[in-house]
Scaffold this motif. Structure first.
Motif, PDB file in Angstrom:
ATOM      1  N   GLY A  63     -12.732  -3.838 -21.440  1.00  0.00           N
ATOM      2  CA  GLY A  63     -12.953  -2.954 -22.861  1.00  0.00           C
ATOM      3  C   GLY A  63     -12.775  -1.319 -22.687  1.00  0.00           C
ATOM      4  N   ALA A  64     -12.308  -0.975 -20.946  1.00  0.00           N
ATOM      5  CA  ALA A  64     -11.364   0.283 -20.464  1.00  0.00           C
ATOM      6  C   ALA A  64     -10.210   0.038 -20.587  1.00  0.00           C
ATOM      7  CB  ALA A  64     -11.926   0.810 -19.247  1.00  0.00           C
ATOM      8  N   ALA A  65      -9.423   1.481 -20.799  1.00  0.00           N
ATOM      9  CA  ALA A  65      -8.284   1.336 -21.429  1.00  0.00           C
ATOM     10  C   ALA A  65      -7.345   1.017 -20.101  1.00  0.00           C
ATOM     11  CB  ALA A  65      -7.123   2.205 -22.222  1.00  0.00           C
ATOM     12  N   ALA A  66      -7.767   2.377 -18.880  1.00  0.00           N
ATOM     13  CA  ALA A  66      -7.021   2.282 -18.308  1.00  0.00           C
ATOM     14  C   ALA A  66      -6.798   1.026 -16.585  1.00  0.00           C
ATOM     15  CB  ALA A  66      -7.769   3.436 -17.273  1.00  0.00           C
ATOM     16  N   PRO A  67      -5.645   0.966 -15.794  1.00  0.00           N
ATOM     17  CA  PRO A  67      -6.147   0.072 -14.562  1.00  0.00           C
ATOM     18  C   PRO A  67      -6.782   0.836 -13.710  1.00  0.00           C
ATOM     19  CG  PRO A  67      -3.923   1.108 -15.099  1.00  0.00           C
ATOM     20  CD  PRO A  67      -4.503   1.288 -16.230  1.00  0.00           C
ATOM     21  N   THR A  68      -7.006   0.126 -12.897  1.00  0.00           N
ATOM     22  CA  THR A  68      -8.046   0.235 -11.532  1.00  0.00           C
ATOM     23  C   THR A  68      -6.726  -0.262 -10.111  1.00  0.00           C
ATOM     24  OG1 THR A  68     -10.138  -0.683 -12.548  1.00  0.00           O
ATOM     25  CG2 THR A  68      -9.816  -0.504 -10.085  1.00  0.00           C
ATOM     26  N   ALA A  69      -6.709   1.132  -9.767  1.00  0.00           N
ATOM     27  CA  ALA A  69      -5.013   0.913  -9.135  1.00  0.00           C
ATOM     28  C   ALA A  69      -5.590   1.603  -7.238  1.00  0.00           C
ATOM     29  CB  ALA A  69      -4.197   1.518 -10.013  1.00  0.00           C
ATOM     30  N   TRP A  70      -5.572   1.304  -6.182  1.00  0.00           N
ATOM     31  CA  TRP A  70      -5.519   1.264  -5.093  1.00  0.00           C
ATOM     32  C   TRP A  70      -4.443   0.974  -3.972  1.00  0.00           C
ATOM     33  CZ3 TRP A  70      -8.552  -2.284  -7.247  1.00  0.00           C
ATOM     34  CH2 TRP A  70      -8.710  -3.194  -6.037  1.00  0.00           C
ATOM     35  N   VAL A  71      -4.887   2.083  -2.736  1.00  0.00           N
ATOM     36  CA  VAL A  71      -4.209   1.682  -1.640  1.00  0.00           C
ATOM     37  C   VAL A  71      -4.811   1.392  -0.537  1.00  0.00           C
ATOM     38  CG1 VAL A  71      -2.491   2.370   0.293  1.00  0.00           C
ATOM     39  CG2 VAL A  71      -2.395   2.933  -2.281  1.00  0.00           C
ATOM     40  N   GLN A  72      -4.144   0.309   0.190  1.00  0.00           N
ATOM     41  CA  GLN A  72      -5.466   0.171   1.590  1.00  0.00           C
ATOM     42  C   GLN A  72      -4.938  -0.102   2.547  1.00  0.00           C
ATOM     43  OE1 GLN A  72      -7.207  -3.236  -0.300  1.00  0.00           O
ATOM     44  NE2 GLN A  72      -7.506  -4.420   1.574  1.00  0.00           N
ATOM     45  N   VAL A  73      -4.977   0.406   4.178  1.00  0.00           N
ATOM     46  CA  VAL A  73      -4.319   0.264   5.113  1.00  0.00           C
ATOM     47  C   VAL A  73      -5.128   0.198   5.997  1.00  0.00           C
ATOM     48  CG1 VAL A  73      -2.533   1.992   6.352  1.00  0.00           C
ATOM     49  CG2 VAL A  73      -3.229   2.410   4.668  1.00  0.00           C
ATOM     50  N   THR A  74      -4.802  -1.124   6.882  1.00  0.00           N
ATOM     51  CA  THR A  74      -5.812  -1.258   7.770  1.00  0.00           C
ATOM     52  C   THR A  74      -4.643  -1.385   8.956  1.00  0.00           C
ATOM     53  OG1 THR A  74      -5.097  -3.961   7.026  1.00  0.00           O
ATOM     54  CG2 THR A  74      -7.251  -2.804   7.133  1.00  0.00           C
ATOM     55  N   ALA A  75      -5.133  -1.887  10.354  1.00  0.00           N
ATOM     56  CA  ALA A  75      -4.349  -2.593  11.185  1.00  0.00           C
ATOM     57  C   ALA A  75      -3.446  -3.429  11.193  1.00  0.00           C
ATOM     58  CB  ALA A  75      -4.923  -2.624  12.609  1.00  0.00           C
ATOM     59  N   ALA A  76      -2.264  -4.044  11.178  1.00  0.00           N
ATOM     60  CA  ALA A  76      -2.004  -5.759  11.371  1.00  0.00           C
ATOM     61  C   ALA A  76      -1.558  -6.178  12.368  1.00  0.00           C
ATOM     62  CB  ALA A  76      -0.927  -5.728  10.610  1.00  0.00           C
ATOM     63  N   ALA A  77      -2.419  -7.611  12.724  1.00  0.00           N
ATOM     64  CA  ALA A  77      -1.542  -7.826  14.280  1.00  0.00           C
ATOM     65  C   ALA A  77      -0.707  -8.332  14.160  1.00  0.00           C
ATOM     66  CB  ALA A  77      -2.958  -9.405  13.357  1.00  0.00           C
ATOM     67  N   ASP A  78      -0.398  -8.280  15.103  1.00  0.00           N
ATOM     68  CA  ASP A  78       1.454  -8.794  15.576  1.00  0.00           C
ATOM     69  C   ASP A  78       1.698  -9.978  15.500  1.00  0.00           C
ATOM     70  OD1 ASP A  78       3.980  -8.610  15.703  1.00  0.00           O
ATOM     71  OD2 ASP A  78       3.686  -6.886  17.626  1.00  0.00           O
ATOM     72  N   ALA A  79       2.103 -10.541  14.439  1.00  0.00           N
ATOM     73  CA  ALA A  79       2.368 -12.636  15.375  1.00  0.00           C
ATOM     74  C   ALA A  79       3.612 -12.671  15.972  1.00  0.00           C
ATOM     75  CB  ALA A  79       2.491 -13.140  13.667  1.00  0.00           C
ATOM     76  N   ALA A  80       3.764 -11.816  17.053  1.00  0.00           N
ATOM     77  CA  ALA A  80       4.945 -12.535  17.436  1.00  0.00           C
ATOM     78  C   ALA A  80       4.784 -13.358  18.983  1.00  0.00           C
ATOM     79  CB  ALA A  80       4.872 -11.172  19.096  1.00  0.00           C
ATOM     80  N   ASP A  81       3.795 -13.655  18.646  1.00  0.00           N
ATOM     81  CA  ASP A  81       3.656 -14.915  19.329  1.00  0.00           C
ATOM     82  C   ASP A  81       4.281 -15.949  18.435  1.00  0.00           C
ATOM     83  OD1 ASP A  81       3.250 -16.170  21.863  1.00  0.00           O
ATOM     84  OD2 ASP A  81       1.730 -18.072  21.323  1.00  0.00           O
ATOM     85  N   GLN A  82       4.532 -16.296  17.129  1.00  0.00           N
ATOM     86  CA  GLN A  82       4.740 -17.587  16.221  1.00  0.00           C
ATOM     87  C   GLN A  82       6.072 -16.735  15.883  1.00  0.00           C
ATOM     88  OE1 GLN A  82       2.445 -17.178  12.429  1.00  0.00           O
ATOM     89  NE2 GLN A  82       1.046 -18.597  13.432  1.00  0.00           N
ATOM     90  N   ARG A  83       5.962 -15.703  16.383  1.00  0.00           N
ATOM     91  CA  ARG A  83       7.880 -15.297  16.215  1.00  0.00           C
ATOM     92  C   ARG A  83       8.642 -15.641  16.585  1.00  0.00           C
ATOM     93  NH1 ARG A  83       6.782 -10.343  13.812  1.00  0.00           N
ATOM     94  NH2 ARG A  83       5.953  -9.184  15.788  1.00  0.00           N
ATOM     95  N   THR A  84       7.995 -16.339  18.078  1.00  0.00           N
ATOM     96  CA  THR A  84       9.017 -16.532  19.583  1.00  0.00           C
ATOM     97  C   THR A  84       8.828 -17.916  18.912  1.00  0.00           C
ATOM     98  OG1 THR A  84       7.408 -16.050  20.289  1.00  0.00           O
ATOM     99  CG2 THR A  84       9.560 -14.819  21.004  1.00  0.00           C
ATOM    100  N   LYS A  85       7.914 -18.500  19.033  1.00  0.00           N
ATOM    101  CA  LYS A  85       7.712 -20.191  19.847  1.00  0.00           C
ATOM    102  C   LYS A  85       7.442 -20.931  18.521  1.00  0.00           C
ATOM    103  CE  LYS A  85       4.222 -19.310  23.790  1.00  0.00           C
ATOM    104  NZ  LYS A  85       2.879 -18.776  23.463  1.00  0.00           N
ATOM    105  N   GLY A  86       7.575 -19.937  16.608  1.00  0.00           N
ATOM    106  CA  GLY A  86       7.349 -20.523  16.178  1.00  0.00           C
ATOM    107  C   GLY A  86       6.523 -22.107  15.203  1.00  0.00           C
ATOM    108  N   ILE A  87       6.316 -22.057  14.434  1.00  0.00           N
ATOM    109  CA  ILE A  87       5.421 -22.536  13.794  1.00  0.00           C
ATOM    110  C   ILE A  87       5.116 -24.214  13.318  1.00  0.00           C
ATOM    111  CG2 ILE A  87       3.987 -20.591  12.762  1.00  0.00           C
ATOM    112  CD1 ILE A  87       4.917 -20.587  10.089  1.00  0.00           C
ATOM    113  N   LYS A  88       4.070 -24.859  12.822  1.00  0.00           N
ATOM    114  CA  LYS A  88       4.749 -26.542  12.426  1.00  0.00           C
ATOM    115  C   LYS A  88       3.554 -26.027  10.752  1.00  0.00           C
ATOM    116  CE  LYS A  88       1.809 -28.336  15.905  1.00  0.00           C
ATOM    117  NZ  LYS A  88       0.442 -29.006  16.336  1.00  0.00           N
TER     118      LYS A  88
END
Ligand SMILES: Cc1ncc(COP(=O)(O)O)c(C=O)c1O
Length: 295
Positions: A112-137
């Motif tokens: 019923g309101a005319a305005a969107p709800t908008a936000w930015v969120q920041v969290t620490a990102a896990a590093d997928a270094a293991d997957q980048r070198t060994k790969g995935i199924k």
């Protein structure tokens, strides 16, 4: 910890809010209908990677949903505020390389309101270094529509990054419950589409010509910003570029297959449905290097 900054016309740099307490109305259409869009981008040492590509795609998703979203400058300022608050909180130090995941979200707003709800969120990102070198199924999973559906049925919003990701998450759970790490969707007419959160890229060499290939975008997939950045860098380094249609046999015949996405970057696929794929650690390192310089 999560840093939260709302886009709010009364606050030019964004309005910081406590992510630890409820902040949304229960009748926000993003919550009740999944009616909204988002972007996930990587920041390294508080510097956002390819922000323009993500803001371009946010604008294109908004256009597909006929969603009136805040202007680009407001997003840029809110992202800068959120990254500064995240750095001030010292949280990024917990993750090697100070990697953070920056999420931009816009919903159609409170019913019923005319305005969107908008936000930015920041969290620490896990590093997928293991997957980048060994790969995935990976498992091939049927997405349930054909590769021409995007043009025929624009209301399916294929190619927009909408908040309705329950299907994508269900596909990932299915893959994990069945001995794999991830999935690649196929269309009902047998074409390779994309991963639930990634773009498919293959490399092949024929007659001394090295080519990177990705499924064609008109097959209803999201336009990947990581794949695009990789392709620009690869082209500059002498690679040829190709765009599908691709079928699963193309993946099995390739010199390597990768899933590309902004936070996890380039992850080599080692097997599909239990069938081993070609893999070269040197080629993996070469493409990872190209993707990195392009970001
Ligand atoms: C369905 C889908 N395809 C592709 C991608 C990869 O896009 P990008 O490289 O811009 O992160 C994503 C990212 O989350 C995605 O959700």
């Amino acid at each position: 910890m999560t840093v939260l900054v709302f886009l709010d016309t009364a606050f030019p740099d964004g309005r910081p809010a406590d992510a630890g307490v409820p902040q949304l109305m229960i009748n926000d259409l993003g919550v009740t209908r999944g009616d909204g869009i988002f972007e996930s981008l990587l920041a390294v040492d508080s510097v956002p990677r390819k922000p323009h590509a993500h803001l371009d795609r946010l604008a294109s998703s908004a256009q597909q949903l006929e969603l009136d979203i805040p202007p680009r400058a407001s997003w840029e300022r809110a992202i800068a505020t959120a990254l500064r608050l995240h750095a001030d909180a010292g949280d990024h130090g917990a993750v090697p390389g100070g990697r953070a995941a920056v999420k931009l979200v816009v919903t159609r707003g409170v019913e019923g309101a005319a305005a969107p709800t908008a936000w930015v969120q920041v969290t620490a990102a896990a590093d997928a270094a293991d997957q980048r070198t060994k790969g995935i199924k990976v498992l091939l999973l049927d997405r349930g529509y054909d590769s021409l559906a995007a043009a025929r049925a624009p209301w399916l919003l294929l190619g927009a990054k909408t908040l309705s990701y329950a299907v994508n998450m269900a596909a990932l759970r299915y893959a994990r419950q069945n001995g794999a790490d991830d999935a690649i969707f196929t269309s009902s007419d047998g074409k390779v589409l994309e991963g639930p959160t990634s773009t498919v890229v293959l490399a092949r060499e024929r007659g001394g010509v090295r080519t990177l290939v990705t499924p064609e975008r008109k097959s209803g997939i999201l336009a990947g910003t990581t794949q695009d950045a990789l392709f620009r860098a690869a082209e500059a380094a002498g690679w040829e570029l190709g765009y599908g249609p691709l079928v699963p046999e193309d993946l099995f015949a390739a010199d390597g297959v990768w899933l590309a996405s902004s936070i996890r970057l380039l992850v080599p696929v080692r097997s599909i449905d239990g069938r081993e794929l070609a893999f070269s650690a040197d080629l993996n390192a070469e493409l990872a290097g190209l993707a990195d310089t392009a970001l």
